[in-house]
Design an enzyme around this catalytic site. Structure first.
Site, PDB file in Angstrom:
ATOM      1  N   GLY A  11       0.842  -1.188   0.000  1.00 50.94           N
ATOM      2  CA  GLY A  11       0.000   0.000   0.000  1.00 50.94           C
ATOM      3  C   GLY A  11       0.877   1.238   0.000  1.00 50.94           C
ATOM      4  CG  LEU A  12       3.650   4.087  -2.783  1.00 48.21           C
ATOM      5  CD1 LEU A  12       4.738   3.886  -1.741  1.00 48.21           C
ATOM      6  CD2 LEU A  12       4.243   3.951  -4.190  1.00 48.21           C
ATOM      7  CB  SER A  13      -0.220   6.285   1.717  1.00 46.14           C
ATOM      8  OG  SER A  13       0.972   6.742   2.348  1.00 46.14           O
ATOM      9  N   GLY A  15       3.023   8.943   1.242  1.00 49.62           N
ATOM     10  CA  GLY A  15       3.724   9.452   2.413  1.00 49.62           C
ATOM     11  C   GLY A  15       5.105   8.841   2.526  1.00 49.62           C
ATOM     12  CG  ASP A  17       5.842   6.605   7.878  1.00 52.32           C
ATOM     13  OD1 ASP A  17       7.010   6.975   8.111  1.00 52.32           O
ATOM     14  OD2 ASP A  17       4.861   7.020   8.531  1.00 52.32           O
ATOM     15  CB  SER A  18       3.787   3.708   2.236  1.00 54.56           C
ATOM     16  OG  SER A  18       3.523   4.948   1.615  1.00 54.56           O
ATOM     17  CG  MET A  37      -5.664   1.183  -0.958  1.00 54.73           C
ATOM     18  SD  MET A  37      -5.700   0.543   0.747  1.00 54.73           S
ATOM     19  CE  MET A  37      -4.056   0.999   1.299  1.00 54.73           C
ATOM     20  CB  CYS A 112      -9.604   2.543   7.862  1.00 51.56           C
ATOM     21  SG  CYS A 112      -8.838   2.784   6.238  1.00 51.56           S
ATOM     22  CB  CYS A 208      -8.037   9.918   5.117  1.00 50.03           C
ATOM     23  SG  CYS A 208      -9.416   9.160   4.270  1.00 50.03           S
TER      24      CYS A 208
END
Length: 377
Positions: A11-13, A15, A17-18, A37, A112, A208
């Protein structure tokens, strides 16, 4: 294990961290694909409600997607953009609204993770023939032969196991948390060294779909509020509240009660009379409880809880660990006895249980008690 034979869908948001998680997975030899997502669509959701006035200026998903794409291109990782708006609406946002209607304080981030990031996402990732999914959470997982264990992240200030307490064995055994062994400062250092597009990006805050906008204004677009009296336990009226849903136990800001003496806090709610109970002092006796009941319990381990167990618990994110004793009241509800009084244990929030670094699971607080009497929370 030969990681080169293992495919991970991350999951690459958009941000940091990912982004660093993606880099670390590639360094470890995994075959990595990424998914962005899309969980919220203000225009679509407003059409459902017949309310065209809610704007989505402070949840810039398109900006996040562009940042995710830059990182994916830089790391040479395929990126998919997947729409989970319906799943989020049905299983997270509807829950969020229903909890507020009941006068409770929900935690949508937990739902979530349970329903979208580790369920709908996992289903999609399996269609890509993945071996694992991965997220940029500050948590760790240990995969043993017979079961998997959810462990706290090394960075105590960023540990996110509280929000992962509803994960099942099926979800956990397919999950990786590539940055869980790192401090946040180390994650930033890696991103800086690689000159990732997200290296300097500020961490997101809040839920979010709300972002950093005014929470009360946002909620008023979806739920009608009913004003009522703000009173002390002995019946003195101190003001007017704008709707019980907008207040949480232990809240100080926004009450509008001045005067001499200690600050005022929300100490309870009388739902039948639509009264917000308030009291003076951070240590007001009505804010403290010594027991709570917890429902919708997810017990992560395959080893069942039997009898009474001594462990620790958190009743809100970043709270210190509280020593407790837990036992089943029935098949899905726990009785939790605190070994020290705890402030502002709030219905709707999560109670999450730990044995050292291992997260045992968690559920949602139904009621709090003091000396056998239920608090008006």
């Amino acid at each position: 294990m030969d990681n080169k034979k293992k495919k991970v869908v991350l999951g690459l948001s958009g941000g940091v961290d990912s982004s660093v998680a993606a880099y670390l997975l590639k360094e470890q030899g995994y075959d990595v694909e990424a998914v962005f997502m899309r969980n919220w669509d203000s225009a679509l959701n407003n059409d459902i409600l017949g309310n065209p006035t809610v704007e989505d200026e402070i949840c810039p998903q398109e900006v996040d997607f562009e940042d995710a794409k830059k990182v994916a291109d830089q790391l040479e990782i395929p990126l998919h953009k997947v729409n989970f708006v319906k799943e989020y609406w049905d299983n997270v946002f509807t829950y969020f609204l229903n909890e507020y209607k009941k006068g409770r304080t929900p935690n949508p981030d937990i739902m979530c993770n349970k329903e979208v990031k580790f369920k709908a996402f996992l289903d999609y990732a399996e269609s890509l023939d993945c071996d694992y999914i991965a997220m940029g959470h500050y948590a760790r997982v240990r995969h043993d032969k017979n079961q998997s264990y959810l462990l706290r992240g090394v960075d105590n200030n960023k540990d996110q196991t509280y929000f992962l307490c509803q994960l099942t064995q099926k979800q956990l055994e397919r999950s990786l948390f590539p940055i869980g062994h790192l401090e946040k400062t180390e994650v930033r250092e890696i991103a800086d060294k690689l000159n990732l597009a997200t290296a300097k990006k500020k961490d997101s805050t809040g839920v979010c779909f709300i972002g950093e906008r005014n929470f009360t204004e946002f909620l008023q677009n979806y739920l009608p509020a009913k004003e009522g009296k703000m009173m002390t336990l002995d019946g003195e009226v101190k003001g007017t509240h704008i709707g019980l849903m907008y207040y949480t136990i232990g809240q100080r800001k926004g009450l509008g009660i001045g005067g001499a003496g200690e600050p005022w806090f929300v100490i309870g709610k009388d739902l039948e009379q639509n009264v917000l109970l308030v009291g003076q002092g951070f240590h007001h006796e009505n804010l403290y409880s010594d027991r709570c009941t917890v429902s919708d319990v997810n017990w992560i381990s395959d080893e069942p809880l039997t009898g009474e167990k001594t462990c620790t618990a958190k009743f809100r994110y970043r709270q210190k660990d509280i020593p407790v004793k837990i036992k089943w009241k029935d098949k899905n509800e726990l009785i939790v006895d605190f070994l020290e009084d705890v402030r502002a244990v709030t219905p709707g929030q999560a109670a999450v249980f730990y044995d050292g670094d291992t997260c045992l699971g968690g559920g949602f607080i139904d009621a709090a008690f003091k000396d056998g009497v239920m608090r008006q929370y």
